[in-house]
Write a protein that holds these residues in place. Structure first.
Motif, PDB file in Angstrom:
ATOM      1  N   ALA A  47     107.342  10.968  71.643  1.00 21.47           N
ATOM      2  CA  ALA A  47     106.565  12.358  72.299  1.00 21.47           C
ATOM      3  C   ALA A  47     108.019  14.027  72.170  1.00 21.47           C
ATOM      4  N   LYS A  48     109.134  13.409  72.596  1.00 25.95           N
ATOM      5  CA  LYS A  48     110.343  15.323  72.587  1.00 25.95           C
ATOM      6  C   LYS A  48     110.243  15.061  70.884  1.00 25.95           C
ATOM      7  N   LEU A  49     111.085  13.236  70.052  1.00 30.46           N
ATOM      8  CA  LEU A  49     110.785  13.963  68.858  1.00 30.46           C
ATOM      9  C   LEU A  49     109.994  13.961  67.566  1.00 30.46           C
ATOM     10  N   LEU A  50     108.758  13.637  67.823  1.00 27.49           N
ATOM     11  CA  LEU A  50     107.811  14.033  67.022  1.00 27.49           C
ATOM     12  C   LEU A  50     107.685  16.062  67.237  1.00 27.49           C
ATOM     13  N   LYS A  51     108.205  16.678  68.501  1.00 24.82           N
ATOM     14  CA  LYS A  51     108.016  17.630  68.467  1.00 24.82           C
ATOM     15  C   LYS A  51     109.360  18.447  68.307  1.00 24.82           C
ATOM     16  N   LEU A  52     110.305  17.821  68.338  1.00 22.09           N
ATOM     17  CA  LEU A  52     111.151  18.515  68.071  1.00 22.09           C
ATOM     18  C   LEU A  52     111.471  19.875  66.630  1.00 22.09           C
ATOM     19  N   ARG A  53     112.061  20.855  66.937  1.00 21.39           N
ATOM     20  CA  ARG A  53     111.645  21.330  66.387  1.00 21.39           C
ATOM     21  C   ARG A  53     113.120  21.819  65.087  1.00 21.39           C
ATOM     22  N   ILE A  54     113.299  20.864  64.129  1.00 19.21           N
ATOM     23  CA  ILE A  54     114.676  20.774  63.459  1.00 19.21           C
ATOM     24  C   ILE A  54     114.614  20.739  62.366  1.00 19.21           C
ATOM     25  N   PHE A  55     113.653  21.670  61.842  1.00 19.88           N
ATOM     26  CA  PHE A  55     113.402  21.790  60.399  1.00 19.88           C
ATOM     27  C   PHE A  55     113.176  23.379  60.049  1.00 19.88           C
ATOM     28  N   SER A  56     113.959  24.147  59.188  1.00 18.45           N
ATOM     29  CA  SER A  56     113.679  24.965  58.649  1.00 18.45           C
ATOM     30  C   SER A  56     112.127  25.766  58.395  1.00 18.45           C
ATOM     31  N   ALA A  58     110.089  29.157  56.839  1.00 17.14           N
ATOM     32  CA  ALA A  58     109.693  30.189  55.276  1.00 17.14           C
ATOM     33  C   ALA A  58     111.451  31.082  55.844  1.00 17.14           C
ATOM     34  N   ALA A  59     111.729  31.053  57.117  1.00 16.39           N
ATOM     35  CA  ALA A  59     112.922  32.407  57.546  1.00 16.39           C
ATOM     36  C   ALA A  59     113.792  31.715  57.031  1.00 16.39           C
ATOM     37  N   GLY A  60     113.973  30.633  57.072  1.00 19.03           N
ATOM     38  CA  GLY A  60     116.027  29.942  57.536  1.00 19.03           C
ATOM     39  C   GLY A  60     115.423  29.285  58.556  1.00 19.03           C
ATOM     40  N   LYS A  61     114.661  29.490  59.904  1.00 15.57           N
ATOM     41  CA  LYS A  61     114.963  29.471  61.070  1.00 15.57           C
ATOM     42  C   LYS A  61     114.945  28.480  61.535  1.00 15.57           C
ATOM     43  N   MET A  62     115.069  26.512  62.372  1.00 16.28           N
ATOM     44  CA  MET A  62     114.779  25.954  62.570  1.00 16.28           C
ATOM     45  C   MET A  62     114.153  26.120  63.948  1.00 16.28           C
ATOM     46  N   ASN A  63     112.020  25.552  63.260  1.00 16.05           N
ATOM     47  CA  ASN A  63     111.120  26.073  63.604  1.00 16.05           C
ATOM     48  C   ASN A  63     110.023  25.115  63.598  1.00 16.05           C
ATOM     49  N   LEU A  64     110.300  23.736  62.484  1.00 17.93           N
ATOM     50  CA  LEU A  64     109.139  23.416  62.193  1.00 17.93           C
ATOM     51  C   LEU A  64     109.521  21.729  62.574  1.00 17.93           C
ATOM     52  N   SER A  65     108.131  20.770  63.241  1.00 16.54           N
ATOM     53  CA  SER A  65     109.292  19.805  63.616  1.00 16.54           C
ATOM     54  C   SER A  65     108.277  18.831  62.580  1.00 16.54           C
ATOM     55  N   VAL A  66     109.066  17.135  62.626  1.00 12.43           N
ATOM     56  CA  VAL A  66     108.542  16.490  61.417  1.00 12.43           C
ATOM     57  C   VAL A  66     107.081  16.245  61.798  1.00 12.43           C
ATOM     58  N   GLN A  67     106.451  16.422  61.994  1.00 12.71           N
ATOM     59  CA  GLN A  67     104.778  16.728  62.291  1.00 12.71           C
ATOM     60  C   GLN A  67     104.386  17.647  60.798  1.00 12.71           C
ATOM     61  N   ASP A  68     105.185  18.726  61.520  1.00 16.27           N
ATOM     62  CA  ASP A  68     104.582  20.196  60.856  1.00 16.27           C
ATOM     63  C   ASP A  68     105.152  20.046  59.529  1.00 16.27           C
ATOM     64  N   VAL A  69     106.077  19.218  59.064  1.00 16.91           N
ATOM     65  CA  VAL A  69     106.709  19.362  57.784  1.00 16.91           C
ATOM     66  C   VAL A  69     106.091  18.323  57.052  1.00 16.91           C
ATOM     67  N   ALA A  70     105.338  16.965  57.507  1.00 19.33           N
ATOM     68  CA  ALA A  70     104.750  16.248  57.090  1.00 19.33           C
ATOM     69  C   ALA A  70     106.126  15.682  56.363  1.00 19.33           C
ATOM     70  N   GLY A  71     107.311  15.188  57.151  1.00 17.33           N
ATOM     71  CA  GLY A  71     108.390  14.252  57.017  1.00 17.33           C
ATOM     72  C   GLY A  71     107.930  12.833  57.466  1.00 17.33           C
ATOM     73  N   GLY A  72     108.990  12.011  57.209  1.00 20.57           N
ATOM     74  CA  GLY A  72     109.219  10.661  57.537  1.00 20.57           C
ATOM     75  C   GLY A  72     109.818  10.075  58.543  1.00 20.57           C
ATOM     76  N   LEU A  73     109.717   8.712  59.040  1.00 20.03           N
ATOM     77  CA  LEU A  73     110.379   9.056  60.365  1.00 20.03           C
ATOM     78  C   LEU A  73     110.870   7.414  59.881  1.00 20.03           C
ATOM     79  N   LEU A  74     112.540   6.719  59.334  1.00 25.04           N
ATOM     80  CA  LEU A  74     113.234   5.970  59.346  1.00 25.04           C
ATOM     81  C   LEU A  74     113.283   5.101  60.616  1.00 25.04           C
ATOM     82  N   ILE A  75     112.601   4.103  61.235  1.00 26.18           N
ATOM     83  CA  ILE A  75     112.875   3.490  62.597  1.00 26.18           C
ATOM     84  C   ILE A  75     113.914   2.487  62.316  1.00 26.18           C
ATOM     85  N   VAL A  76     115.750   2.571  62.926  1.00 26.45           N
ATOM     86  CA  VAL A  76     116.573   1.662  63.216  1.00 26.45           C
ATOM     87  C   VAL A  76     116.700   1.060  64.502  1.00 26.45           C
TER      88      VAL A  76
END
Length: 148
Positions: A47-56, A58-76
């Motif tokens: 839950a924390k991982l999916l909501k963690l706001r570490i993507f930039s 439009a203003a260049g601030k880390m304000n978006l989650s992996v879900q917000d940017v439709a990014g992938g997860l590679l779990i190792v």
């Protein structure tokens, strides 16, 4: 349970020359189960991982989650995150979950991630893996949830 999270522009993992997982932009998740961990810790960490706001944004601030940017997860799986290096020069891994518990929690975490997120790739539990990544930023963060 803990993880080391790396924001990547791409990453892949191979086992014996065979690719087991690949993502474009998203998060590489090095995942470690520890003694005493249960599914509740896996749920909280995910839950924390999916909501963690570490993507930039439009203003260049880390304000978006992996879900917000439709990014992938590679779990190792990565039991060495449980290393204790406080005594001597050889790490101790006594805090790591047993291989049986580690496998059960890793498979559970991956299954839950696949239910909640559309793009999930994996390594292979217990295998000698080669992980290749382009760290974006670089952004690398530890995540930990307490046992119990």
């Amino acid at each position: 349970m803990q993880a080391l999270i790396q924001r990547v522009s791409q990453a892949h993992v191979t086992v014996a020359g065979r690719e087991t997982g690949r993502i474009g932009a998203g998060l590489l998740v090095l995942l470690c189960a520890e003694r005493g961990d249960e599914q509740a810790q896996a749920d909280r960490l995910l839950a924390k991982l999916l909501k963690l706001r570490i993507f930039s944004d439009a203003a260049g601030k880390m304000n978006l989650s992996v879900q917000d940017v439709a990014g992938g997860l590679l779990i190792v799986s990565q039991f060495t995150l449980a290393a204790d290096t406080s005594g001597g020069n050889r790490p101790s891994f006594t805090a790591a979950a047993s291989p049986e518990l580690g496998l059960r929690l890793y498979e559970y975490f991956v299954a839950q991630a696949r239910q909640l997120h559309p793009q999930v790739a994996t390594g292979e539990f217990g295998a000698d893996m080669q992980v290749t990544l382009i760290n974006d930023g670089p952004v690398t963060l530890p995540l930990r949830v307490a046992t119990g």
